[in-house]
Design a protein around this motif. Structure first.
Motif, PDB file in Angstrom:
ATOM      1  N   UNK A  27       0.829  -1.211   0.000  1.00 43.56           N
ATOM      2  CA  UNK A  27       0.000   0.000   0.000  1.00 43.56           C
ATOM      3  C   UNK A  27       0.860   1.256   0.000  1.00 43.56           C
TER       4      UNK A  27
ATOM      5  N   UNK B   5     -17.788  -7.289   1.129  1.00 44.84           N
ATOM      6  CA  UNK B   5     -16.331  -7.313   1.187  1.00 44.84           C
ATOM      7  C   UNK B   5     -15.759  -6.446   0.063  1.00 44.84           C
ATOM      8  N   UNK B   6     -16.380  -6.530  -1.127  1.00 48.54           N
ATOM      9  CA  UNK B   6     -15.934  -5.700  -2.245  1.00 48.54           C
ATOM     10  C   UNK B   6     -16.024  -4.222  -1.888  1.00 48.54           C
TER      11      UNK B   6
ATOM     12  N   UNK C 234     -13.329  -3.206   0.474  1.00 48.87           N
ATOM     13  CA  UNK C 234     -12.015  -3.141  -0.153  1.00 48.87           C
ATOM     14  C   UNK C 234     -11.859  -1.835  -0.933  1.00 48.87           C
ATOM     15  N   UNK C 235     -12.970  -1.465  -1.623  1.00 51.43           N
ATOM     16  CA  UNK C 235     -12.927  -0.202  -2.362  1.00 51.43           C
ATOM     17  C   UNK C 235     -12.674   0.979  -1.420  1.00 51.43           C
TER      18      UNK C 235
ATOM     19  N   UNK D 194     -11.241   0.801   1.473  1.00 53.76           N
ATOM     20  CA  UNK D 194      -9.882   0.734   2.015  1.00 53.76           C
ATOM     21  C   UNK D 194      -8.875   1.303   1.022  1.00 53.76           C
ATOM     22  N   UNK D 195      -9.104   1.047  -0.278  1.00 52.12           N
ATOM     23  CA  UNK D 195      -8.117   1.586  -1.220  1.00 52.12           C
ATOM     24  C   UNK D 195      -8.228   3.099  -1.303  1.00 52.12           C
TER      25      UNK D 195
ATOM     26  N   UNK E 252      -6.434   4.432   1.628  1.00 52.85           N
ATOM     27  CA  UNK E 252      -4.982   4.342   1.479  1.00 52.85           C
ATOM     28  C   UNK E 252      -4.457   5.476   0.608  1.00 52.85           C
ATOM     29  N   UNK E 253      -5.214   5.781  -0.458  1.00 51.45           N
ATOM     30  CA  UNK E 253      -4.804   6.878  -1.337  1.00 51.45           C
ATOM     31  C   UNK E 253      -4.842   8.206  -0.594  1.00 51.45           C
TER      32      UNK E 253
END
Ligand code: ATP
Ligand code: MG
Lengths: 376, 386, 321
Positions: free
Chosen positions: A112, A139-140, A143-144, A146-147, A150-151
């Motif tokens: 990450x 979950x999808x 995850x979206x 979370x990304x 992270x950005x």
């Protein structure tokens, strides 16, 4: 006509006496719908929340722990424990300890920070396909999220400036509460069951005890017996419908929209139809065990599964959809949902009302005819 | 002047045999009962196995495309291609679409705003509106989710493209979920539902038949005739129970066969384990039947009682709604439900290849409930001298 | 016959809530005896039998049946007794043979012994050839014999019959009683309730229940002597039921009561009353036909009910064994 009425009255009076002499059945008949309403109203939910999730954290960093928290903070997943190895997943499933296992690979945080793509693993106990599907979708989404987070941590805000998005507005049931959808269905289901069951034994009992022969010795006509037997149960049914609807409004906050007349007419037609079905069963069966098994087989599961109460009829294969057209509960549910949730009136609900009337008439006529035939 | 009768332990075998034979004769001589307890459950299983499909797709949608550009048409077509939504018509204005929602012609209205293509080209944010019929929350949730996800992904990739255009060396990481679907990779609903329905049918039939059979004997007076014979209550009970346990085992075999051949239900565990838990479960259902017959005066009461047990048992079994999704106060109630434990056990055995040692709690619960209720029923029965 | 009685009932009482269905009843039945039990509807006959068969627990009191104490050893009693309940209670949907096989099995009979016994019993009740008929399809009289067959399969020492001939035609009733008497002759003790007075005459002794109590118990003759003392005359002739004929008869010295009987009158007088055919002719002052009559159990029944309702409290003075 006058004679008809007096004889029907006499039959109804006699049947009322029977019901009153068995107060247990009477009270059960009245309490049962309420009990079932509460049980189903609270017990059935399509929000498949609280899926037990076990986590295999091979990275063991702040980021990986944050991901776990992201998954289990809401109501969608509950943390069911940590596992050492993804291979233990099946064991946990077999013992019903978890329904999903999330694996965060080693190097997750490092990837990450470099802006590289990373895969997390999700093993699902898909035996219950619906839960699995919902878990997958959620979950999808996580995850979206979370990304994007992270950005953001690296100063790249992409979530805030989406060039295109969709916005949803929900009509009729904005909070998306299952109960609002279910309570009309539960009402129909409970009434279908209780009516069929109450009357299913009404005539077969008399066959068994021989009092039916005695009745035939009197000048009472078959149609009069059928109507007379039905009336007291109809009275009971009307009380039950009222109880259930009032309780539904009160406990589950069912809106009281719509034309009360449509609800009343729909309920009446539906009750007559279902009581008629029970009566028909008991006329044909002549034996209480046969009658009760038939009643259960024709009312308990079909009214639950083929009425659209829980499972959408549109998704069924054609033969079943055809069959579901013959389940009166389906139309009654349409009437209840239409009036209570959508504020529909006679205009929109003419077809289901007519079909309910047709079913009720059919049951009464067939009952009378079968009754004559049984005698020969 | 006493006739020769069997003595000792042999005696109760003779008595048991007499009860079993009588019970079988009574059941067999009424063909309708045979049909109802053997053929009807099979038919129901097959029918209902097909009926239950919670998959929501092809939700009827009305499109109000106010932009009428290639871009807007493309966006609508791409969204429909996913399969969750299906266009059933178009409307010129949002209020027309609204009326269609009222009539129930569609459950979703998708409104693409005027200037959609223009705003995209200019890099100005634009928003698609989705109007949902919320009567069925599952359906509206899925339909709304599909639209939001599609346009969200579009937005995310457009944003990445734009970022790449201004800062080519900055990478954004995507977290992907790589999923594995254990036991049921095709996500078939019947695999889960068929054992559930089989358990329900088993419960319905064996409970009602035992409850009504015994209370019928009371109603017509044959029970009184039996009670003046030296036939012990326990033997009477056992004799009445055994034939219906056999019927239950037969029914469940039939159901399983249908499940395997029609719905591709896998058998991953041992059949012996399967029959052991089934027998334990039947112990409870017939026990409840006997209990109901012991406390009721008429068949009607026994029937209402059976019903009062069966419906909550079905509801609280976790088949209609997973137990973890029930309200907190309701979850402990499922611990009293033998059907819950039975279904957990057979699903684990059939679908997950578990053995009895993997489901010790379920097995023990069925055994304990079975023995308790049978013992209690015998006791009540003996106590009740009117 | 040995000395110990087949049934000894000791202060048996059964209450339903406030209502006492059987009230402090005591009596004995000798071995091999046909013991009749009479009483109005609801008098408590069935309740008594059901207690003696172990189907109902007594509220108070106890009994010894076939040498076993009811309160201690009901299971042993069951092997020694047969019971035919008031309502037909075999399986109407099963054949005669299937019914007998089941009840035989319940008594522990099996195999060859069971088959032989079924054949014997079927012959005894004269239903050969009907073994495979569904019992529900049999006419009433035959059904009673089927029920009897079921009750005697295991050769019980004591047979309890609760209104065995209710609703059965006279011919079938007679056949049934022939059977019962032959059973008694072979040593079976019979305890039978009935509403038919002619049947009661067949009994060695008769107990009469009124409202849960047993105010009378004796041989039929003894009962008649005790409860219907005096002589009976029957007067037949024209116009006896209208006018003052009944009043004139009651006015005779020593007259106890006058009842109508068909188109005639039945007069009961004290034993020592100075009444002859002539006195009757004179009293009525018209040509009539006059016969002496015997007291029957119906008279006893009515007398006992009458006496009992007048002095319910002291009813015990009459009764007992
Ligand atoms: N379970 C019960 N609960 C309350 N009362 C009862 C019960 N069983 C019997 N009785 C009452 O006890 C009384 C005696 O009944 P029983 O059946 O012994 O009369 P019976 O002499 O056999 O009459 P019959 O000639 O009509 O057969 C009746 O008044 C009856 O109503
Ligand atoms: Mg009686």
């Amino acid at each position: 006509m006058w004679l008809f009425l007096t004889r029907v009255g006499a039959m109804a009076g006699k049947e009322t006496l029977h019901i009153r002499r068995d107060p247990l059945t009477l009270w059960l008949g009245l309490a049962l719908p309420l009990f079932l309403l509460i049980l189903f109203g609270f017990g059935i939910s399509f929000d498949l929340d609280h899926i037990p999730l076990a986590v295999v954290d091979q990275d063991n960093t702040t980021e990986s722990r944050e991901l776990r928290q992201l998954f289990t903070a809401g109501s969608e997943f509950v943390f069911a424990g940590a596992l050492d190895n993804p291979d233990d997943a099946l064991d946990a499933f077999a013992k019903s300890q978890a329904h999903a296992v999330l694996t965060i690979p080693e190097g997750y945080a490092a990837a990450l920070s470099r802006g590289e793509n990373v895969e997390v693993g999700l093993i699902l106990d898909a035996a219950d396909a619906n839960s699995a599907q919902q878990a997958l979708a959620r979950a999808d989404a996580f995850a979206q999220l979370a990304s994007a987070q992270a950005a953001q941590r690296r100063g790249l805000d992409i979530a805030g400036s989406m060039p295109v998005s969709a916005r949803t507005w929900t009509r009729y049931n904005p909070a998306g509460r299952s109960a609002l959808f279910l309570v009309p269905g539960v009402t129909a289901y409970v009434m279908a069951l209780v009516s069929v069951l109450l009357t299913a034994l009404a005539v077969s009992k008399e066959w068994e005890q021989g009092s039916m022969e005695q009745l035939f010795a009197t000048p009472v006509r078959r149609a009069e017996i059928v109507v007379g037997k039905l009336l007291p149960y109809l009275g009971m049914g009307i009380i039950q419908v009222l109880l259930v609807l009032v309780a539904g409004t009160w406990i589950f906050g069912l809106p009281t929209n719509g034309n009360g007349l449509v609800v009343a007419l729909g309920s009446l037609l539906f009750m007559v139809g279902m009581l008629g079905q029970g009566l028909l069963i008991s006329i044909v069966a002549r034996n209480q065990m046969v009658a009760s098994l038939t009643a259960v087989m024709t009312a308990m599961l079909p009214s639950m599964l083929l009425s659209g109460f829980m499972f959408p009829v549109e998704n069924m294969p054609l033969p079943l959809r055809t069959l579901s057209n013959m389940v009166p509960a389906r139309y009654y549910i349409q009437v209840l949902r239409g009036t209570l949730l959508k504020d529909n009136g006679f205009a929109e609900l003419a077809v289901p009302l007519m079909l309910l009337a047709a079913f009720a008439t059919l049951m009464m006529v067939v009952s009378t005819v079968m009754f004559k035939r049984k005698l020969a | 002047m006493s006739a020769v009768t069997a003595a000792g332990p042999f005696r109760w075998l003779v008595q048991l045999w007499a009860v079993v034979v009588k019970e079988v004769r009574q059941t067999v001589q009424d063909k309708r009962i045979m049909a109802l307890i053997v053929i009807a459950p099979f038919l129901q299983l097959v029918l209902l196995g097909f009926a239950i499909d919670l998959d929501v797709d092809q939700v009827p949608t009305i499109v109000v495309d106010m932009d009428r550009t290639p871009e807007s048409r493309h966006a609508v077509a791409a969204l429909m291609a996913d399969g969750s939504l299906t266009a059933v018509g178009t409307a010129g204005s949002p209020s027309d679409a609204d009326a269609a929602l009222d009539r129930g012609d569609a459950a979703v209205v998708l409104i693409v705003p005027e200037g959609y293509a223009r705003d995209l080209a200019r890099g100005e944010p634009t928003q698609v509106q989705v109007l949902l019929d919320g009567t069925d929350p599952t359906r509206s949730g899925i339909a709304g989710g599909a639209a939001v996800r599609y346009f969200g992904e579009q937005g995310f990739s457009l944003a990445k493209q734009r970022l790449a255009a201004v800062a080519p060396d900055v990478q954004i990481s995507a977290i992907d979920v790589r999923s594995r679907l254990a036991y049921n990779p095709s996500l078939s609903t019947p695999i889960y539902m068929v054992p559930g329905i089989a358990g329900m049918l088993l419960l319905i039939i064996t409970t009602i038949v035992t409850a009504m059979g015994l209370s019928r004997e009371r109603e017509v007076g044959t029970l009184e005739q039996i009670r003046v014979t030296p036939l012990p209550t326990a033997v009477l009970m056992l004799g009445k129970v055994l034939p219906f346990v056999a019927v239950g085992l037969f029914d469940v075999t039939l159901a399983l066969t249908a499940g395997v051949y029609i719905f591709d239900v896998p058998i991953r565990g041992s059949m012996l384990d399967f029959y052991i838990v089934t027998s334990l479960f039947l112990l409870t259902t017939v026990g409840v039947g006997l209990f109901l017959a012991a406390v009721s005066k008429t068949q009607q009461q026994a029937f209402v009682g059976a019903f009062l047990f069966i419906l909550p048992a079905i509801l609280l079994s976790g088949t209609m709604t997973p137990i973890h999704a029930m309200p907190d106060w309701m979850q402990p109630m499922t611990l009293l439900n033998p059907l819950r434990f039975y279904l957990e056990a057979i699903r684990a055995i059939l679908l997950k290849g578990a053995s009895l040692s993997d489901v010790p709690v379920q097995t023990a619960a069925l055994l304990v409930y079975g023995l308790l209720i049978l013992g209690f029923a015998s006791l009540l029965f003996r106590k009740r001298l009117d | 016959m040995s000395a110990s009685p087949a049934i000894v009932v000791d202060k048996l009482t059964r209450r339903y809530g406030d209502f006492t269905a059987v009230n402090d009843v005591s009596f004995q039945v000798e071995k091999g005896e046909i013991f009749g039990y009479l009483g109005a509807n609801g008098a408590g006959k069935t309740t008594t039998i059901r207690m003696l068969c172990g189907l109902l627990s007594p509220s108070e009191g106890d009994a010894i049946v076939a040498g076993h104490q009811l309160s201690k050893n009901p299971e042993r009693i069951k092997r020694a007794i047969g019971y035919m309940s008031q309502k037909f209670s075999l399986y109407t949907e099963l054949t005669l043979k299937a019914n007998l096989e089941f009840f035989g099995g319940a008594y522990g009979l099996w195999g060859k012994a069971l088959r032989r016994r079924i054949a014997e019993v079927v012959e005894l009740v004269d239903l050969q050839g009907r073994e495979n008929v569904v019992t529900g399809d049999l006419p009433g009289g035959m059904r009673q014999r089927v029920a009897l067959a079921g009750a005697i399969l295991h050769s019980p020492d004591i047979l309890f019959l609760d209104e065995p001939t209710a609703g059965v035609d006279p011919l079938a009733r007679r056949r049934f009683w022939t059977l019962i008497r032959s059973l008694a002759e072979s040593g079976t003790t019979i305890f039978v309730t009935t509403h038919y007075m002619d049947e009661a005459e067949y009994c060695a002794r008769v107990g009469l229940m009124v409202a849960g109590r047993l105010p009378a118990l004796d041989t039929p003759d003894g009962l008649k002597k005790h409860f219907v003392p005096g002589r009976l005359w029957v007067v037949r002739g024209p116009d006896l039921l209208t006018g003052d004929a009944a009043a004139r008869l009651s006015a005779l010295p020593g007259a106890i009561d006058v009842q109508t009987m068909g188109a005639g009158l039945r007069l009961r007088v004290q034993h020592d009353a100075p009444i002859t055919e002539q006195t009757l002719q004179q009293a009525l002052a018209r040509p009539v036909e006059i016969d002496q009559d015997e007291a029957n159990l119906e008279d006893v029944f009515l007398a006992v009910v009458d006496a009992d309702s007048q002095q319910a409290g002291t009813a015990k003075a009459f009764g007992g064994s």
